[in-house]
Design an enzyme around this catalytic site. Structure first.
Site, PDB file in Angstrom:
ATOM      1  N   HIS A 104       0.816  -1.217   0.000  1.00 31.58           N
ATOM      2  CA  HIS A 104       0.000   0.000   0.000  1.00 31.58           C
ATOM      3  C   HIS A 104       0.848   1.264   0.000  1.00 31.58           C
ATOM      4  O   HIS A 104       0.330   2.347  -0.253  1.00 31.58           O
ATOM      5  CB  HIS A 104      -0.990   0.001   1.174  1.00 31.58           C
ATOM      6  CG  HIS A 104      -0.390   0.227   2.523  1.00 31.58           C
ATOM      7  ND1 HIS A 104      -0.063  -0.795   3.383  1.00 31.58           N
ATOM      8  CD2 HIS A 104      -0.077   1.365   3.175  1.00 31.58           C
ATOM      9  CE1 HIS A 104       0.421  -0.295   4.505  1.00 31.58           C
ATOM     10  NE2 HIS A 104       0.430   1.023   4.405  1.00 31.58           N
ATOM     11  N   ASP A 141       0.228  -7.601   1.394  1.00 36.64           N
ATOM     12  CA  ASP A 141       0.678  -6.212   1.559  1.00 36.64           C
ATOM     13  C   ASP A 141       2.205  -6.119   1.553  1.00 36.64           C
ATOM     14  O   ASP A 141       2.798  -5.377   2.346  1.00 36.64           O
ATOM     15  CB  ASP A 141       0.114  -5.604   2.849  1.00 36.64           C
ATOM     16  CG  ASP A 141       0.224  -4.075   2.862  1.00 36.64           C
ATOM     17  OD1 ASP A 141       0.324  -3.481   1.776  1.00 36.64           O
ATOM     18  OD2 ASP A 141       0.231  -3.491   3.955  1.00 36.64           O
ATOM     19  N   GLY A 154       3.849   6.983   7.744  1.00 35.91           N
ATOM     20  CA  GLY A 154       5.237   7.035   7.294  1.00 35.91           C
ATOM     21  C   GLY A 154       6.062   5.881   7.806  1.00 35.91           C
ATOM     22  O   GLY A 154       7.127   5.578   7.270  1.00 35.91           O
ATOM     23  N   ASN A 155       5.579   5.189   8.861  1.00 36.49           N
ATOM     24  CA  ASN A 155       6.261   3.988   9.356  1.00 36.49           C
ATOM     25  C   ASN A 155       5.977   2.770   8.478  1.00 36.49           C
ATOM     26  O   ASN A 155       6.665   1.750   8.579  1.00 36.49           O
ATOM     27  CB  ASN A 155       5.831   3.648  10.784  1.00 36.49           C
ATOM     28  CG  ASN A 155       6.617   4.391  11.835  1.00 36.49           C
ATOM     29  OD1 ASN A 155       6.091   5.246  12.533  1.00 36.49           O
ATOM     30  ND2 ASN A 155       7.893   4.068  11.963  1.00 36.49           N
ATOM     31  N   SER A 156       4.954   2.845   7.653  1.00 38.31           N
ATOM     32  CA  SER A 156       4.565   1.701   6.823  1.00 38.31           C
ATOM     33  C   SER A 156       5.742   1.172   6.024  1.00 38.31           C
ATOM     34  O   SER A 156       6.444   1.929   5.349  1.00 38.31           O
ATOM     35  CB  SER A 156       3.469   2.109   5.839  1.00 38.31           C
ATOM     36  OG  SER A 156       2.207   1.908   6.368  1.00 38.31           O
ATOM     37  N   LEU A 196      -7.265 -25.344  -0.327  1.00 35.62           N
ATOM     38  CA  LEU A 196      -7.845 -26.571   0.205  1.00 35.62           C
ATOM     39  C   LEU A 196      -9.125 -26.936  -0.527  1.00 35.62           C
ATOM     40  O   LEU A 196      -9.359 -28.105  -0.843  1.00 35.62           O
ATOM     41  CB  LEU A 196      -8.097 -26.386   1.704  1.00 35.62           C
ATOM     42  CG  LEU A 196      -8.510 -27.596   2.518  1.00 35.62           C
ATOM     43  CD1 LEU A 196      -7.462 -28.696   2.418  1.00 35.62           C
ATOM     44  CD2 LEU A 196      -8.707 -27.194   3.976  1.00 35.62           C
ATOM     45  N   GLY A 197      -9.977 -25.929  -0.783  1.00 39.21           N
ATOM     46  CA  GLY A 197     -11.227 -26.192  -1.501  1.00 39.21           C
ATOM     47  C   GLY A 197     -12.420 -26.358  -0.591  1.00 39.21           C
ATOM     48  O   GLY A 197     -13.307 -27.164  -0.878  1.00 39.21           O
ATOM     49  N   VAL A 198     -12.454 -25.617   0.527  1.00 44.13           N
ATOM     50  CA  VAL A 198     -13.611 -25.664   1.420  1.00 44.13           C
ATOM     51  C   VAL A 198     -14.060 -24.250   1.747  1.00 44.13           C
ATOM     52  O   VAL A 198     -13.277 -23.304   1.686  1.00 44.13           O
ATOM     53  CB  VAL A 198     -13.302 -26.403   2.738  1.00 44.13           C
ATOM     54  CG1 VAL A 198     -12.886 -27.839   2.471  1.00 44.13           C
ATOM     55  CG2 VAL A 198     -12.249 -25.667   3.562  1.00 44.13           C
TER      56      VAL A 198
END
Length: 507
Positions: free
Chosen positions: A133, A163, A236-238, A293-295
């Site tokens: 982001h 992210d 700004g820490n991102s 997995l398909g569930v």
């Protein structure tokens, strides 16, 4: 108060001017032996045993960089301010051009002008990790090193689901950060962050790890078992590193939970093991592959009443509500009504624990799944399918434990790809009959700025209901760039509202 402060300053200055010259002269050395001794020998610290992070910062700091991005925008300042006033202060991603409201009732803040963040160097030849982001939608990305050198950065790849983004600058011999082991992180241990909050570079904050394996219901990042800390994190820490006391990176600071938009003691970091897995795939293949997995499973934790009904010994696990035909789960023998108790040896305490375990494994991996059925536990070896996914920087989709219908192949004039809704999804969303189509991918700029996101359900185009992909596409057939389209949207959070979208030419 300001006036009073100015008076005090002026008074002090005046006093200094009118002092007799004799009082400003230095006394003979013999007359102040105590002062001389105090200057020569620093006093012993009165408090000992507290952590001192100075050496850590000296060694690690050079590998932390400041990131500045330039982002285009169509909106005026007045429009931005009006939109900002609509944002409830319940939870917001603390930085980035990707901030969106969780529903169409109040549209997200559109990217504008310039933005900033943090990153850290993972290889001497210029590879840098940061958040998706931070650079999402950026036209230009610049990296500034601690020695003040600045570079234009190339976005190698970016994964919205985790992210995580990988940048590359044209440099060599750079200082790098050591990568730690986030699986060994425990609640209560010290943690340190270095970043550029509000543009103040090389800012150091410290605290402790508050919790590990934390799922964040507001972020829609099912694949990330976040590290929660009380380390002070702000805009700004991102993308900056979260470090242990050995100076090793244990996470990437990504989000905060806040009622005000600023730090309130709850911050979330992406475990470095998850981030490096994503980064390695991006560098090797340009995309991220995840296991499936398909569930479909119940999103809410199992209640005491449900546990009693299924004769479970406790409320741990994920309750399977649907098994996708032909999926890995069906082939292995998993059934509707099973409660998944562990995956690959890891106990599933709540449903949110399952997606990161499955999604962060490569397709084709064999995983031991333990379920509770008919009063006892049973084990199944499941060979994971590949999650139907978009290329790097693609849209969010279903959890890795679920499988969605195939979306429309191409985006339309609005830049939206939609897909049919299954009956289980309609029931979960409270929809009647064959109501609505679900957004699978958002590529149009106008649609993104309006706040539409994968998972939202479009109920009507104008006043006309849509109940299939074909019906939706028919309603858009005559729309041309510059025309405004009204969509009635049911958001992922359950709110319903009309959203206006005006596509531009070339979208």
């Amino acid at each position: 108060m300001s006036a009073f402060a100015l008076i005090l300053l002026a008074s002090a200055a005046t006093t200094a001017v009118v002092l007799p010259i004799a009082t400003a002269q230095t006394a003979p050395e013999a007359a102040v032996p105590a002062a001389s001794q105090a200057t020569a020998a620093p006093a012993a610290p009165l408090v000992t045993g507290l952590p001192d992070f100075t050496r850590l910062v000296e060694e690690v700091g050079p590998g932390v960089v400041k990131i500045d991005t330039t982002i285009g925008s169509r909106r005026s300042q007045s429009e931005e301010e009006a939109l900002e006033e609509q944002i409830p202060e319940i939870f917001r991603r603390f930085f980035g051009p990707g901030f969106q409201m969780p529903g169409p009732g109040g549209r997200g803040q559109a990217p504008r002008g310039r933005a900033m963040g943090t990153g850290f160097i993972i290889s001497g030849d210029g590879y840098i990790l940061t958040n998706h982001h931070v650079i999402d939608g950026a036209d230009e990305v610049k990296v500034t090193l601690t020695d003040r050198r600045q570079f234009d950065a190339k976005v190698v790849g970016s994964d919205e689901r985790s992210d995580v983004a990988v940048l590359k600058i044209d440099a060599s011999g750079l200082p790098t950060l050591r990568i730690g082991d986030s699986s060994k992180v425990k609640a209560g241990q010290w943690a340190v962050a270095i970043g550029s909050p509000f543009g103040f570079e090389q800012t150091v904050t410290a605290g402790i790890v508050s919790a590990v394996g934390r799922s964040n219901p507001y972020a829609n990042q099912q694949y990330v078992p976040f590290i929660q800390t009380d380390v002070a994190i702000n805009q700004g820490n991102s993308g900056g590193p979260l470090l242990n006391t050995s100076g090793e990176v244990i996470g990437i600071n990504s989000q905060i939970f806040s009622n005000s938009g600023g730090y309130m003691g709850v911050a979330f970091a992406i475990p470095i093991d998850v981030a490096m897995n994503v980064a390695d795939q991006i560098k090797k293949t340009g995309r991220v592959r995840r296991g499936q997995l398909g569930v479909m499973f119940q999103a809410n934790p199992i209640t005491t009443e449900q546990a009693r009904g299924f004769k479970l010994p406790d409320t741990l696990g994920a309750l399977v509500s649907e098994v996708v035909p032909g999926s890995a789960a069906e082939k292995a023998g998993i059934e509707v009504g099973d409660v998944i108790r562990s995956a690959d040896g890891v106990v599933i305490r709540q449903p949110g624990d399952l997606p990161p375990i499955v999604g962060n494994k490569a397709p084709g991996t064999k995983v031991r799944i333990v379920v509770f059925r008919d009063g006892r536990e049973r084990s199944f070896d499941v060979v994971l399918d590949e999650l139907d996914d978009e290329p790097v920087a693609g849209a969010r989709g279903a959890a890795p434990g679920s499988k969605s219908p195939t979306p429309s192949a191409d985006t339309n004039v609005l830049g939206l790809a939609v897909q049919e809704l299954g009956e289980a999804q309609r029931r979960q969303l409270g929809l009647q009959g064959r109501e609505g189509v679900q957004i699978a991918r958002v590529q149009g700029r106008a649609a993104r700025e309006a706040g539409l996101a994968p998972g939202d359900v479009i109920l009507r185009v104008g006043r006309t209901p849509v109940d299939s992909v074909a019906a939706f596409e028919r309603q858009l057939r005559g729309v041309k760039p510059g025309q405004t389209v009204m969509l009635l949207v049911r958001s992922r959070s359950g709110g319903t509202a009309y959203v206006a979208i005006t596509p531009e030419a070339g979208e």
